[in-house]
Design an enzyme around this catalytic site. Structure first.
Site, PDB file in Angstrom:
ATOM      1  N   TYR A  26      -2.726  -4.676 -12.818  1.00  0.00           N
ATOM      2  CA  TYR A  26      -2.396  -4.767 -14.240  1.00  0.00           C
ATOM      3  C   TYR A  26      -0.927  -5.146 -14.430  1.00  0.00           C
ATOM      4  O   TYR A  26      -0.090  -4.957 -13.551  1.00  0.00           O
ATOM      5  CB  TYR A  26      -2.690  -3.452 -14.959  1.00  0.00           C
ATOM      6  CG  TYR A  26      -1.693  -2.351 -14.692  1.00  0.00           C
ATOM      7  CD1 TYR A  26      -0.551  -2.220 -15.474  1.00  0.00           C
ATOM      8  CD2 TYR A  26      -1.879  -1.438 -13.656  1.00  0.00           C
ATOM      9  CE1 TYR A  26       0.378  -1.216 -15.238  1.00  0.00           C
ATOM     10  CE2 TYR A  26      -0.963  -0.432 -13.414  1.00  0.00           C
ATOM     11  CZ  TYR A  26       0.165  -0.325 -14.201  1.00  0.00           C
ATOM     12  OH  TYR A  26       1.092   0.674 -13.962  1.00  0.00           O
ATOM     13  N   GLY A  57       1.208  -8.712  -2.695  1.00  0.00           N
ATOM     14  CA  GLY A  57       0.229  -9.699  -2.261  1.00  0.00           C
ATOM     15  C   GLY A  57      -1.023  -9.656  -3.126  1.00  0.00           C
ATOM     16  O   GLY A  57      -1.491  -8.579  -3.500  1.00  0.00           O
ATOM     17  N   GLY A 106      -4.058 -10.337  -2.341  1.00  0.00           N
ATOM     18  CA  GLY A 106      -5.257  -9.866  -1.659  1.00  0.00           C
ATOM     19  C   GLY A 106      -5.605  -8.442  -2.022  1.00  0.00           C
ATOM     20  O   GLY A 106      -6.729  -8.142  -2.436  1.00  0.00           O
ATOM     21  N   ASN A 128      -4.709   1.323  -6.801  1.00  0.00           N
ATOM     22  CA  ASN A 128      -3.549   0.603  -6.269  1.00  0.00           C
ATOM     23  C   ASN A 128      -2.304   1.471  -6.139  1.00  0.00           C
ATOM     24  O   ASN A 128      -1.313   1.036  -5.549  1.00  0.00           O
ATOM     25  CB  ASN A 128      -3.243  -0.623  -7.121  1.00  0.00           C
ATOM     26  CG  ASN A 128      -4.104  -1.815  -6.736  1.00  0.00           C
ATOM     27  OD1 ASN A 128      -4.875  -1.741  -5.786  1.00  0.00           O
ATOM     28  ND2 ASN A 128      -3.983  -2.907  -7.468  1.00  0.00           N
ATOM     29  N   TYR A 129      -2.338   2.671  -6.729  1.00  0.00           N
ATOM     30  CA  TYR A 129      -1.282   3.651  -6.485  1.00  0.00           C
ATOM     31  C   TYR A 129      -1.844   4.730  -5.559  1.00  0.00           C
ATOM     32  O   TYR A 129      -1.931   5.907  -5.889  1.00  0.00           O
ATOM     33  CB  TYR A 129      -0.782   4.269  -7.798  1.00  0.00           C
ATOM     34  CG  TYR A 129      -0.122   3.290  -8.733  1.00  0.00           C
ATOM     35  CD1 TYR A 129       0.334   2.054  -8.272  1.00  0.00           C
ATOM     36  CD2 TYR A 129       0.063   3.590 -10.078  1.00  0.00           C
ATOM     37  CE1 TYR A 129       0.942   1.147  -9.121  1.00  0.00           C
ATOM     38  CE2 TYR A 129       0.679   2.684 -10.936  1.00  0.00           C
ATOM     39  CZ  TYR A 129       1.109   1.466 -10.456  1.00  0.00           C
ATOM     40  OH  TYR A 129       1.715   0.568 -11.303  1.00  0.00           O
ATOM     41  N   ASP A 136       0.844  -1.192   0.000  1.00  0.00           N
ATOM     42  CA  ASP A 136       0.000   0.000   0.000  1.00  0.00           C
ATOM     43  C   ASP A 136       0.880   1.244   0.000  1.00  0.00           C
ATOM     44  O   ASP A 136       1.684   1.457   0.901  1.00  0.00           O
ATOM     45  CB  ASP A 136      -0.903  -0.021   1.237  1.00  0.00           C
ATOM     46  CG  ASP A 136      -1.976   1.043   1.194  1.00  0.00           C
ATOM     47  OD1 ASP A 136      -1.620   2.229   1.040  1.00  0.00           O
ATOM     48  OD2 ASP A 136      -3.155   0.711   1.320  1.00  0.00           O
TER      49      ASP A 136
END
Length: 992
Positions: A654, A644, A646, A935-936, A579
């Site tokens: 991607y 990960g 999850g 995700n960024y 994260d």
């Protein structure tokens, strides 16, 4: 299986298992009785579990002058790391597998690459602490020499609970020499192994040459051969080593280029398959878990060449059946066979470890694999020790005999296996056992029995009063508290709220006890940091969790959710720890981390082209397991191997197959999630709305993802990759400008990504911009060259720029890893550091003039990079509302920005560079809203730091950027499945 590592409690550290002889409380009935008694004493707050998490927490290491106290739960990797921190000229002669715990390793003997110079680990113990059957803590003086003798090689778990060892550190040169020379049958392996048998045990004590043997691919396609790898540690310099081998083993033809001079600590890393600069957290990870069966033998006379060829024949018939030959001699021939319970000394020229490994599930696979190792073991009978056929305790082999009923074996039955492990020392072990544990409380299925079992109550310190109360021994309780699951956080001074939380966890039915780490446990910080990928959040100022729960089973997740909700603790869910803003492991209110790293099983159905993968598995592990089964199936996700699954899948995910197959989340066909009620739901029971939401909407806002069922996609057995670097002086600006017009229009099978960074120019002291064009093409070189000549001739791609490889190896290449990277290498993130990231989407090409403005920002900054990822292909065909991820048609490419720094004082300046570039980019990227990729994670877009309970209006500020028009549907799902907003984070989905 590879043979790049050393041996101790398994025949080779790189292989699965790393098990030892430390077995605890084999009798469930007695264990429950012990737990019940303890619960009555301390008010029901704790449960006793000697093996597993509690024992894992006993791992502190205190190094003094040439000695060290090391607790039983510490691993060899931690021990060696701490020694190396203090000195480069002291070591310890234990095993190489870095995840083996010293408690069992030493109590069973323990050997490594300094065996011939300094003997076993157990030969170098000078004191110990043990909890006996009375619950008392004893040291060498109070336990007496008989018990101290017994626990050093006799299996400590038959006599008590080892708390710690005092070890004698041994001198080593600051620089030692290692080599690993492989020879196949075609290169004379049989002759070399035959000669090795005559000389390896006679070499100088400082020289150890071990021989792992395995089946490998031969030069001809589809053919197999035997490989013998001669692995060596020499306590001296290369020049000395070459002189010794030239005199004693010239047939090996060792050359200077085969040798490497490193520190003693680095030899352990090298033979374990780890990078030389590995972190302590990496040493704690054992990525090689699998189903296995092992055996062992001792050889007293060399085996003939024909006998060796018979071994090769069996190995060639089998799969994943390996052996390792470890030379004895040296000090091992000088130490008396009765000095310790370990009897295998003078007369043994080498030891054999056998190992069969398999990943397939079910009894059928296990039966076949075990039959192979038993066949080889049977074949070896004429060539190994006899009367008895000896075995090594730490390579436990239940085939030698056992008592499965309850571990209460008779002397006669115990001697069947006892004489094989301990020789003539077995009877003395029985005498010690009879004295210290006559009731056989500490027992296991291959333990040491007393001559006559006394079935009376073993707790002399716990006596029932007439009125039914319990009279307690203070020393017993203190001893027990040192091995409790919840450690010192459950002391009497804990708050009632804390106690209630622990009680809540303990009341839920579970197959295994939950591993829990508190700030008072020695392993808490290593666990916290092991999956913390952004070192920006390693600061002391960063809020730390109240505790870390590392579930081993789905029931642990259920209990954690229920109890955190009941007792008002925020829960943070971490799978890989990537994260960007640390929201999976940071909060500003009291919180718990649910760390999923233990839940990492992967089950692949090649025929059905699907796989189930648990949330704690990494992308590297997933890809490795797919590639093990088939070269023509894969999964379209990211390339960083330590991410990960999850979080990656739940945010979209991607990689280089984006244009052909879409996102990872586009290829999810089922999932398992624990909801706010603690129920486990699958796709059918959760319903399509929630199933839609967790695939790209951030699963942590809706529950705890346990596992994903993924759809595997076809790829050619051979793909083509290239990496072409172009600087400004060679036309980078013009090429990037042209790339914008064609990259999203190319065939789906071709992805060309551009990585931008500042590098040194040809003139000294000058800087320039480098544009790295990286590509994956699902086809051959000839097709690719034709496509490039037609669509992007300006790049000037040549055949020499292209590499044909497998899909799996292409990922290793793009990750900066060697093509033959092991699974352990895939589990280490060498790029950990402090960083800040951002993202954008581009809908119209940026002019050359404005690209030069980007370059100017780069040239004025340090460690600033960006990557341009083309869209188009299937990404333009999937509707924006198909899943929460909305960035589809109309987006030409995606931009990822990142800045890194090494020193804390550089953070502010580095982040300001990134924000300046991001501000500059505003006119050239998507608008209303300016989109971003979940995700960024970018906290600059808006957040609620107080407790994650943001309003709809505030959340829409960032939510519309990540999810576009899908944000409102996510809010509706959230309101339905988690109306109390239990699953929340600083950029989560709020209910209304």
């Amino acid at each position: 299986m590879g043979w790049g590592s050393g041996g101790e409690d398994v025949p080779w550290a790189k292989e699965p298992g790393c098990e030892s002889s430390h077995t605890h409380f084999a009798s469930p009935g007695r264990e429950r009785e012990f737990r019940l008694r303890l619960i009555l004493l301390v008010g029901g707050l704790v449960r006793l579990q000697v093996s597993g998490p509690a024992y894992f927490q006993l791992r502190s290491i205190n190094i003094e002058d040439r000695t060290a106290w090391v607790q039983a739960g510490a691993t060899t990797g931690e021990l060696y790391y701490r020694i190396a921190e203090k000195t480069s000229t002291l070591g310890f002669p234990g095993g190489l597998c870095p995840t083996v715990a010293v408690g069992g390793l030493i109590s069973g003997g323990g050997y490594g690459y300094m065996l011939r110079k300094y003997g076993l680990a157990a030969d170098n113990i000078v004191d110990a602490h043990i909890v006996n059957v009375e619950g008392e803590i004893l040291n060498r003086e109070t336990m007496g020499e008989d018990l101290f003798w017994a626990i050093r090689g006799g299996g400590g778990a038959s006599f008590g609970v080892i708390l710690s060892w005092k070890i004698k550190l041994v001198p080593v040169p600051s620089s030692v020499t290692i080599f690993a020379v492989s020879r196949t049958l075609e290169q004379g392996a049989t002759e070399l192994v035959h000669k090795w048998q005559y000389i390896a045990h006679k070499l100088p004590k400082e020289l150890y040459i071990r021989v792992p043997i395995s089946k490998v691919n031969a030069g001809q396609a589809g053919q197999k051969t035997i490989q013998a790898q001669f692995q060596s540690l020499f306590l001296g310099k290369t020049e000395q080593l070459l002189a010794v081998t030239e005199q004693s083993f010239p047939e090996l033809n060792l050359k200077p280029e085969d040798c490497m001079e490193v520190s003693w600590f680095q030899t352990m890393l090298y033979f374990s398959g780890l990078p030389m600069n590995v972190s302590l957290s990496s040493l704690l990870a054992n990525p090689f878990r699998a189903s296995l069966k092992g055996k062992s033998d001792y050889v007293k006379e060399p085996i003939s060449k024909s006998g060796l060829e018979g071994i090769w024949k069996i190995i060639l018939e089998a799969n994943n059946l390996d052996i390792a030959l470890t030379p004895y001699g040296g000090i091992m021939s000088e130490i008396s066979a009765s000095a310790l319970p370990f009897p295998h000394r003078d007369g043994n020229i080498y030891h054999i470890g056998y190992l069969a490994v398999w990943n397939e599930k079910g009894n059928k696979a296990a039966k076949k694999k075990i039959s192979w190792i038993r066949k080889l073991y049977k074949y070896m009978k004429p060539f190994v020790s006899k009367s008895p056929r000896s075995a090594y305790l730490n390579y436990r082999d239940i085939d030698l005999g056992r008592d499965f009923m309850n571990g209460t074996s008779s002397y006669a039955k115990g001697k069947v296996w006892g004489s094989k492990y301990f020789g003539n020392n077995f009877d003395r072990l029985v005498q010690v056992k009879s004295k210290v544990d006559p009731c056989n409380f500490f027992r296991n299925e291959q333990g040491i029995p007393p001559p006559l079992l006394k079935m009376s109550m073993p707790f002399a310190s716990l006596k029932a009063r007439k009125d039914g109360e319990m009279e307690t021994s203070i020393s017993a309780i203190l001893a027990l508290f040192q091995i409790l699951v919840f450690s010192t956080s459950l002391a009497a001074s804990s708050s009632a709220n804390n106690e209630n939380f622990y009680q809540c966890l303990s009341t839920h039915p579970m197959q295994y006890d939950i591993p829990i780490y508190t700030p008072n446990t020695s392993s808490y910080y290593s666990i916290l940091q092991s999956h913390l990928q952004n070192l920006l959040f390693l600061s002391r100022k960063t809020p730390k969790p109240y505790l870390i729960i590392a579930p081993l089973h789905e029931s642990h997740v259920q209990a954690a959710v229920i109890c955190c909700r009941k007792h008002g603790l925020q829960i943070k869910i971490r799978s890989g720890g990537h994260d960007y803003e640390g929201l999976s492991y940071i909060s500003y209110v009291p919180f718990v981390i649910l760390d999923m790293f233990n839940l990492k099983s992967i089950s692949i159905d090649v025929e059905g082209q699907t796989a189930w993968v648990q949330a704690g598995a990494t992308l590297g592990e997933l890809y490795y397991r797919i590639a093990e089964r088939t070269p023509t199936l894969c999964f379209p996700a990211g390339i960083c191997p330590t991410v990960g699954v999850g979080g990656h899948f739940s945010g979209g995910g991607y990689g280089y197959l984006l244009r052909k197959y879409g996102l990872a989340a586009d290829n999810i066909v089922d999932a398992q999630i624990v909801n706010v009620e603690g129920d486990i739901l699958n796709r059918k029971s959760m319903g399509e709305d929630l199933f839609w939401a967790v695939r790209g909407g951030g699963g942590a806002s809706f529950g705890v993802i346990l596992s994903w069922k993924i759809k595997l996609v076809p790829v050619p057995s051979t793909v083509t990759i290239f990496t072409v670097p172009i600087t400004l002086e060679h036309g980078a600006t013009e090429l990037v400008h042209k790339w914008q017009y064609i990259a999203h229009k190319l065939p789906k099978e071709l992805v060309i990504r551009v990585l931008i960074s500042k590098v040194n120019a040809s003139q000294a002291g000058q800087k320039t911009i480098l544009a790295m064009f990286q590509s994956l093409f699902l086809g051959g070189t000839e097709q690719l060259l034709n496509l490039m000549e037609q669509s992007f001739p300006e790049l000037g791609l040549k055949p020499k720029d292209c590499v044909e490889t497998s899909w799996f190896q292409s990922l290793l290449n793009f990750s900066g890893l060697p093509m033959n990277a092991s699974l352990s290498t895939l589990s280490v993130n060498p790029f950990k550091g402090s960083f800040k990231g951002k993202s954008d989407y581009v809908k119209e090409p940026i002019s050359e003039h404005d690209l030069r403005g980007i370059w100017k920002n780069f040239l004025n900054a340090d460690n600033l990079a960006m990557s341009l990822t083309p869209y188009g292909g299937i990404m333009s065909e999937i509707p924006a509302s198909e899943i929460p991820f909305p960035h589809r048609e109309g987006n030409m490419y995606h931009i990822s920005y990142i800045v890194r720094w090494n020193k804390e004082e550089e953070a502010k300046k580095s982040i300001s560079w990134l924000r300046k570039l991001y501000k500059y980019m505003e006119p050239y990227v998507s608008k209303s809203p300016r989109s971003a990729y979940l995700n960024y994670r970018d906290i600059d877009l808006g957040h609620e730091f107080k407790n994650g309970t943001s309003s709809y209006a505030k959340a829409k500020v960032w939510g519309s950027r990540y999810f576009g028009h899908n944000f409102d549907r996510l809010v509706q799902v959230k309101s339905k499945v988690d109306p109390i907003n239990f699953f929340r984070n600083e950029q989560g989905i709020p209910p209304v």
